[in-house]
Design a protein around this motif. Structure first.
Motif, PDB file in Angstrom:
ATOM      1  N   ALA A 178       0.821  -1.213   0.000  1.00  0.00           N
ATOM      2  CA  ALA A 178       0.000   0.000   0.000  1.00  0.00           C
ATOM      3  C   ALA A 178       0.854   1.263   0.000  1.00  0.00           C
ATOM      4  O   ALA A 178       0.379   2.347  -0.366  1.00  0.00           O
ATOM      5  N   THR A 179       2.099   1.139   0.421  1.00  0.00           N
ATOM      6  CA  THR A 179       2.997   2.304   0.452  1.00  0.00           C
ATOM      7  C   THR A 179       3.591   2.627  -0.925  1.00  0.00           C
ATOM      8  O   THR A 179       4.090   3.730  -1.137  1.00  0.00           O
ATOM      9  N   THR A 180       3.531   1.685  -1.837  1.00  0.00           N
ATOM     10  CA  THR A 180       4.197   1.849  -3.129  1.00  0.00           C
ATOM     11  C   THR A 180       3.662   3.013  -3.962  1.00  0.00           C
ATOM     12  O   THR A 180       4.463   3.770  -4.543  1.00  0.00           O
ATOM     13  N   PRO A 181       2.331   3.209  -4.086  1.00  0.00           N
ATOM     14  CA  PRO A 181       1.861   4.342  -4.898  1.00  0.00           C
ATOM     15  C   PRO A 181       2.388   5.695  -4.439  1.00  0.00           C
ATOM     16  O   PRO A 181       2.764   6.531  -5.276  1.00  0.00           O
ATOM     17  N   SER A 182       2.439   5.930  -3.139  1.00  0.00           N
ATOM     18  CA  SER A 182       2.933   7.220  -2.654  1.00  0.00           C
ATOM     19  C   SER A 182       4.436   7.364  -2.900  1.00  0.00           C
ATOM     20  O   SER A 182       4.929   8.458  -3.194  1.00  0.00           O
ATOM     21  N   ILE A 183       5.168   6.252  -2.789  1.00  0.00           N
ATOM     22  CA  ILE A 183       6.608   6.286  -3.079  1.00  0.00           C
ATOM     23  C   ILE A 183       6.842   6.617  -4.549  1.00  0.00           C
ATOM     24  O   ILE A 183       7.690   7.450  -4.894  1.00  0.00           O
ATOM     25  N   ASN A 184       6.074   5.966  -5.422  1.00  0.00           N
ATOM     26  CA  ASN A 184       6.230   6.217  -6.855  1.00  0.00           C
ATOM     27  C   ASN A 184       5.777   7.625  -7.232  1.00  0.00           C
ATOM     28  O   ASN A 184       6.396   8.278  -8.084  1.00  0.00           O
ATOM     29  N   LEU A 185       4.709   8.095  -6.599  1.00  0.00           N
ATOM     30  CA  LEU A 185       4.241   9.455  -6.878  1.00  0.00           C
ATOM     31  C   LEU A 185       5.311  10.476  -6.504  1.00  0.00           C
ATOM     32  O   LEU A 185       5.498  11.472  -7.200  1.00  0.00           O
ATOM     33  N   ARG A 186       6.019  10.205  -5.419  1.00  0.00           N
ATOM     34  CA  ARG A 186       7.101  11.098  -5.008  1.00  0.00           C
ATOM     35  C   ARG A 186       8.187  11.165  -6.086  1.00  0.00           C
ATOM     36  O   ARG A 186       8.723  12.235  -6.382  1.00  0.00           O
ATOM     37  N   TRP A 187       8.487  10.010  -6.671  1.00  0.00           N
ATOM     38  CA  TRP A 187       9.489   9.977  -7.745  1.00  0.00           C
ATOM     39  C   TRP A 187       8.983  10.731  -8.971  1.00  0.00           C
ATOM     40  O   TRP A 187       9.733  11.482  -9.607  1.00  0.00           O
ATOM     41  N   TYR A 188       7.697  10.540  -9.323  1.00  0.00           N
ATOM     42  CA  TYR A 188       7.119  11.223 -10.476  1.00  0.00           C
ATOM     43  C   TYR A 188       7.124  12.742 -10.285  1.00  0.00           C
ATOM     44  O   TYR A 188       7.423  13.488 -11.219  1.00  0.00           O
ATOM     45  N   ALA A 205       1.515   6.079   5.849  1.00  0.00           N
ATOM     46  CA  ALA A 205       1.263   4.799   5.185  1.00  0.00           C
ATOM     47  C   ALA A 205       2.337   3.787   5.552  1.00  0.00           C
ATOM     48  O   ALA A 205       2.042   2.612   5.826  1.00  0.00           O
ATOM     49  N   TRP A 206       3.589   4.240   5.559  1.00  0.00           N
ATOM     50  CA  TRP A 206       4.695   3.348   5.913  1.00  0.00           C
ATOM     51  C   TRP A 206       4.604   2.929   7.382  1.00  0.00           C
ATOM     52  O   TRP A 206       4.835   1.762   7.722  1.00  0.00           O
ATOM     53  N   LEU A 207       4.269   3.869   8.255  1.00  0.00           N
ATOM     54  CA  LEU A 207       4.155   3.571   9.680  1.00  0.00           C
ATOM     55  C   LEU A 207       3.110   2.491   9.937  1.00  0.00           C
ATOM     56  O   LEU A 207       3.336   1.549  10.708  1.00  0.00           O
ATOM     57  N   VAL A 208       1.971   2.603   9.270  1.00  0.00           N
ATOM     58  CA  VAL A 208       0.875   1.655   9.486  1.00  0.00           C
ATOM     59  C   VAL A 208       1.137   0.324   8.791  1.00  0.00           C
ATOM     60  O   VAL A 208       1.029  -0.744   9.406  1.00  0.00           O
ATOM     61  N   ALA A 209       1.472   0.387   7.481  1.00  0.00           N
ATOM     62  CA  ALA A 209       1.544  -0.824   6.652  1.00  0.00           C
ATOM     63  C   ALA A 209       2.840  -1.601   6.787  1.00  0.00           C
ATOM     64  O   ALA A 209       2.862  -2.821   6.587  1.00  0.00           O
ATOM     65  N   ARG A 210       3.932  -0.917   7.148  1.00  0.00           N
ATOM     66  CA  ARG A 210       5.225  -1.606   7.175  1.00  0.00           C
ATOM     67  C   ARG A 210       5.869  -1.675   8.560  1.00  0.00           C
ATOM     68  O   ARG A 210       6.885  -2.328   8.725  1.00  0.00           O
ATOM     69  N   ILE A 211       5.290  -0.989   9.518  1.00  0.00           N
ATOM     70  CA  ILE A 211       5.820  -1.055  10.880  1.00  0.00           C
ATOM     71  C   ILE A 211       4.797  -1.693  11.822  1.00  0.00           C
ATOM     72  O   ILE A 211       5.015  -2.791  12.350  1.00  0.00           O
ATOM     73  N   LEU A 212       3.666  -1.022  12.002  1.00  0.00           N
ATOM     74  CA  LEU A 212       2.663  -1.503  12.955  1.00  0.00           C
ATOM     75  C   LEU A 212       2.039  -2.833  12.512  1.00  0.00           C
ATOM     76  O   LEU A 212       1.802  -3.711  13.350  1.00  0.00           O
ATOM     77  N   LEU A 213       1.769  -2.968  11.220  1.00  0.00           N
ATOM     78  CA  LEU A 213       1.160  -4.208  10.736  1.00  0.00           C
ATOM     79  C   LEU A 213       2.083  -5.395  10.925  1.00  0.00           C
ATOM     80  O   LEU A 213       1.632  -6.503  11.235  1.00  0.00           O
ATOM     81  N   PHE A 214       3.386  -5.185  10.786  1.00  0.00           N
ATOM     82  CA  PHE A 214       4.340  -6.277  10.998  1.00  0.00           C
ATOM     83  C   PHE A 214       4.393  -6.661  12.474  1.00  0.00           C
ATOM     84  O   PHE A 214       4.564  -7.839  12.811  1.00  0.00           O
ATOM     85  N   VAL A 246      13.346  -5.387   9.375  1.00  0.00           N
ATOM     86  CA  VAL A 246      14.605  -4.656   9.543  1.00  0.00           C
ATOM     87  C   VAL A 246      14.797  -3.673   8.390  1.00  0.00           C
ATOM     88  O   VAL A 246      15.129  -2.494   8.603  1.00  0.00           O
ATOM     89  N   MET A 247      14.573  -4.136   7.160  1.00  0.00           N
ATOM     90  CA  MET A 247      14.711  -3.269   5.996  1.00  0.00           C
ATOM     91  C   MET A 247      13.691  -2.135   6.038  1.00  0.00           C
ATOM     92  O   MET A 247      14.014  -0.973   5.732  1.00  0.00           O
ATOM     93  N   ASN A 248      12.455  -2.462   6.422  1.00  0.00           N
ATOM     94  CA  ASN A 248      11.411  -1.444   6.510  1.00  0.00           C
ATOM     95  C   ASN A 248      11.755  -0.373   7.536  1.00  0.00           C
ATOM     96  O   ASN A 248      11.487   0.813   7.328  1.00  0.00           O
ATOM     97  N   SER A 249      12.340  -0.795   8.649  1.00  0.00           N
ATOM     98  CA  SER A 249      12.714   0.158   9.706  1.00  0.00           C
ATOM     99  C   SER A 249      13.818   1.092   9.232  1.00  0.00           C
ATOM    100  O   SER A 249      13.790   2.296   9.514  1.00  0.00           O
ATOM    101  N   ILE A 250      14.789   0.542   8.497  1.00  0.00           N
ATOM    102  CA  ILE A 250      15.882   1.368   7.960  1.00  0.00           C
ATOM    103  C   ILE A 250      15.345   2.387   6.964  1.00  0.00           C
ATOM    104  O   ILE A 250      15.675   3.584   7.011  1.00  0.00           O
ATOM    105  N   TRP A 251      14.478   1.924   6.059  1.00  0.00           N
ATOM    106  CA  TRP A 251      13.893   2.826   5.060  1.00  0.00           C
ATOM    107  C   TRP A 251      12.976   3.857   5.727  1.00  0.00           C
ATOM    108  O   TRP A 251      12.895   4.995   5.279  1.00  0.00           O
ATOM    109  N   PHE A 252      12.277   3.446   6.784  1.00  0.00           N
ATOM    110  CA  PHE A 252      11.387   4.371   7.489  1.00  0.00           C
ATOM    111  C   PHE A 252      12.186   5.504   8.116  1.00  0.00           C
ATOM    112  O   PHE A 252      11.748   6.666   8.103  1.00  0.00           O
ATOM    113  N   TRP A 253      13.339   5.180   8.664  1.00  0.00           N
ATOM    114  CA  TRP A 253      14.188   6.212   9.252  1.00  0.00           C
ATOM    115  C   TRP A 253      14.645   7.205   8.181  1.00  0.00           C
ATOM    116  O   TRP A 253      14.710   8.416   8.425  1.00  0.00           O
ATOM    117  N   LYS A 254      14.924   6.694   6.979  1.00  0.00           N
ATOM    118  CA  LYS A 254      15.304   7.574   5.874  1.00  0.00           C
ATOM    119  C   LYS A 254      14.135   8.455   5.466  1.00  0.00           C
ATOM    120  O   LYS A 254      14.319   9.635   5.115  1.00  0.00           O
TER     121      LYS A 254
END
Length: 267
Positions: free
Chosen positions: A171-181, A203-212, A246-254
């Motif tokens: 679910a985080t991918t569309p916003s990431i791609n929109l940022r690139w666009y 989106a990242w906090l919910v879908a890639r941190i809390l959901l995990f 672990v990867m999600n946490s590193i990317w989230f910090w970025k």
């Protein structure tokens, strides 16, 4: 209900179409690959006519533009299906008469994963072919982990509930791609860019941190059913989400640092 009606119709159609599970698996994977190719070609076609900034991009950036169209399309598809199976379908309900929740699958759930496998195969192929313009080794590692996990659950029917929980993170991918666009279109200083950064953060906090975190809690609560899986399935259920976390946490910090930097410059 309307959703249950269409689900039964879809599964009936699939049952009439396939005669064996292997055929279903291979067909859905091929459909996923063909779908990626179609989205890639359509993206190139429409971008030329509707986005002036597209023609100003280098060849490698145009390839990435269309590649991100594929990942956006897949993200919308698999996130929608994952939410459906987890929240609306009764496939993973607490009904003990249907057997362990970790061993449940259906024709629809398996074919859905097959399409996703087709996407990951296509995307890994593009990343390797264009390496490193579409992503470094961390992207390959992420995709290989995802591909192994999704393929296993597709072929065995084990741990599909946890696979779909992980796939909600798309679910985080569309916003990431929109940022690139927005960046490619020269809109890095726009209000839309900042709003997108905030949306991406939550989106990242919910879908890639809390959901995990919830996934590991769920596996702990239902560990008596998790143990009914094959040993390799148990390993994938525990190790793959842990590595992705672990990867999600590193990317989230970025993301946090990038958002903070953008807002600071704005002020």
């Amino acid at each position: 209900m309307l959703i249950e009606y269409y689900q039964s119709k879809t599964e009936l159609l699939l049952k009439n179409y396939v005669s064996a599970d292997p055929f279903l698996v291979y067909t859905s994977v091929v459909i996923g690959i063909i779908g990626c190719k179609m989205v890639y070609d359509l993206s190139q076609l429409f971008s030329v006519y509707f986005f002036k900034s597209y023609l100003d991009l280098t060849n490698s950036r145009q390839i990435e533009w269309s590649n991100r169209a594929i990942s956006t399309f897949h993200a919308v598809y698999i996130t929608s299906m994952s939410i459906y199976f987890i929240l609306w379908s009764d496939l993973y309900s607490d009904n003990l008469d249907r057997g362990p929740i970790t061993l449940r699958s259906s024709i629809l759930s398996t074919s859905t994963l097959g399409v996703s496998v087709g996407y990951f195969l296509s995307d890994i192929g593009m990343i390797i072919w264009c390496y490193p313009s579409l992503g470094g080794i961390e992207y390959i590692f992420h995709h290989v982990l995802s591909l192994v996990g999704v393929t296993y659950t597709m072929l065995t029917g084990e741990a599909q509930i946890y696979t779909y929980m992980v796939l909600v993170s798309e679910a985080t991918t569309p916003s990431i791609n929109l940022r690139w666009y927005l960046d490619a279109a020269g809109m890095k200083r726009s209000r839309a860019y900042i709003i997108n950064g905030v949306v991406m953060f939550f989106a990242w906090l919910v879908a890639r941190i809390l959901l995990f975190v919830y996934l590991f809690y769920h596996a702990y609560v239902y560990y008596d059913q998790v143990k009914k899986m094959h040993g390799f399935g148990i390993l994938l259920t525990l190790v793959v989400p842990a590595l992705l976390s672990v990867m999600n946490s590193i990317w989230f910090w970025k993301i946090v640092k990038g958002l903070k930097k953008t807002i600071t410059k704005r002020d």
